[in-house]
Design an enzyme around this catalytic site. Structure first.
Site, short mmCIF file in Angstrom:
data_model
loop_
_atom_site.label_atom_id
_atom_site.label_comp_id
_atom_site.label_asym_id
_atom_site.label_seq_id
_atom_site.Cartn_x
_atom_site.Cartn_y
_atom_site.Cartn_z
N THR A 102 0.86 -1.19 0.00
CA THR A 102 0.00 0.00 0.00
C THR A 102 0.89 1.24 0.00
OG1 THR A 102 -0.22 0.33 2.40
CG2 THR A 102 -1.69 -1.29 1.36
N GLY A 103 0.48 2.25 -0.77
CA GLY A 103 1.33 3.42 -0.90
C GLY A 103 2.63 3.10 -1.62
N ASN B 157 3.61 3.77 -4.50
CA ASN B 157 3.98 4.69 -5.57
C ASN B 157 4.99 5.75 -5.16
OD1 ASN B 157 1.27 5.61 -4.25
ND2 ASN B 157 2.18 7.49 -5.03
N GLY C 194 8.04 7.19 -1.83
CA GLY C 194 8.71 7.05 -0.54
C GLY C 194 9.15 5.63 -0.21
N TYR D 164 -0.60 12.02 13.79
CA TYR D 164 0.08 11.07 12.90
C TYR D 164 0.81 10.00 13.71
CZ TYR D 164 3.76 9.17 9.94
OH TYR D 164 4.62 8.31 9.29
#
Length: 304
Positions: free
Chosen positions: A15-16, A18, A20, A170
């Site tokens: 997930t994520g 794309n 970092g 966060y």
């Protein structure tokens, strides 16, 4: 890391994936020959990431699936969208970190950090478990944060309604994810499942220490010089991805373990860490699970 068998027949979801740490996790996993699926809200960004991976890894088996963790109702269709019979690992990496003083909510009415980073992955696991159970020994890898080490959860204010600061919200959402990953493994183990759950964190990972991967990431001129001092204690996002990659590939890692960088928990090769004090609080983990199930409207139904 002990040598692992070929992963050519395996399927991993990041997930994520794309950008970092998620991007570098996906890039490293494609080297094994596995099929790697990038979960991303943006088809354009996913396409750019796939282009970058193929430029680095000829013949990489990589594709993408639309994934919006801030929209819980959309997650039910993700498993079908993968178009696979089994899933060998999912890396719960995606996360949002907002700036500013204003508290924001997802379309489901949840504080955006908690709702996306924690509840989104909590609900996604529910929908993916049948595919994970179909694999011989699948693994759920949850990417927490070193910033969560100094945090504590307030079970009476999970949505940061009484006390909102973006960075704190966060960090608490990442701590909630880590609690979830450990509680998930306890429940999987109790049910005799072949799926295991491992928690990792990337340490201190900076863009300025991260090598370029155009068009996903281009290190700006001067970044190397500015990062010289930071490199003594921190690392780039390519290195920050290593604990997650190892947690996917190393068959000797056991469920319920915590892995992070070796040097002060901030940089270096991955190693197993002692569970942080707050993560050993099983009662908090249980109560968070129950609250999350109510808020998300689903809960991972661990098969026995």
């Amino acid at each position: 890391m002990p040598q692992t068998p070929s992963a050519a027949d395996r399927v991993y979801l990041v997930t994520g994936g794309n950008a970092g740490i998620g991007y570098f996790t996906a890039e490293a996993l494609t080297v094994t020959g596995a099929t790697v699926v990038l979960g991303s809200r943006s088809a354009e960004r996913a396409e750019a990431a796939m282009h970058a991976i193929r430029a680095r890894v000829p013949g990489a088996r990589v594709r993408s699936v639309r994934l919006d963790l801030a929209n819980l109702g959309s997650l039910q269709g993700v498993a079908e969208s993968l178009q696979v019979e089994r899933l060998d690992a999912v890396v719960h990496n995606a996360g949002v970190l907002l700036e500013g003083l204003e508290r924001r909510e997802t379309r489901d009415g949840h504080e955006v950090h908690f709702g996306t980073n924690h509840l989104g992955h909590f609900a996604l696991t529910h929908w993916l478990l049948p595919l994970l159970e179909a694999a011989p020994s699948a693994r759920v890898v949850t990417v927490g944060s070193f910033a969560a080490k100094s945090e504590r959860l307030n079970l009476d204010d999970l949505q940061s309604q009484a006390d909102y600061r973006a960075k704190d919200a966060y960090s608490r959402s990442k701590l909630a994810q880590m609690y979830f990953g450990l509680e998930l493994d306890r429940r999987l183990s109790a049910a005799g499942s072949t799926v295991s759950s491992v928690v990792v964190h990337p340490g201190g990972a900076l863009d300025s220490l991260t090598p370029s991967r155009p068009p996903v990431h281009v290190r700006k001129a001067g970044a190397t010089l500015r990062g010289v001092a930071a490199a003594l204690v921190l690392q780039g996002k390519h290195a920050g991805a290593r604990p997650a990659v190892r947690a996917v590939l190393d068959p000797t890692i056991g469920g319920g373990e915590l892995w992070g960088p070796r040097v002060f928990g901030l940089r270096g090769r991955p190693h197993r860490e002692r569970l942080w004090d707050q993560l050993g609080d099983v009662e908090t983990a249980r109560r968070l699970w129950e609250a999350s199930a109510e808020l998300a409207g689903v809960a991972p139904a661990v098969a026995g």
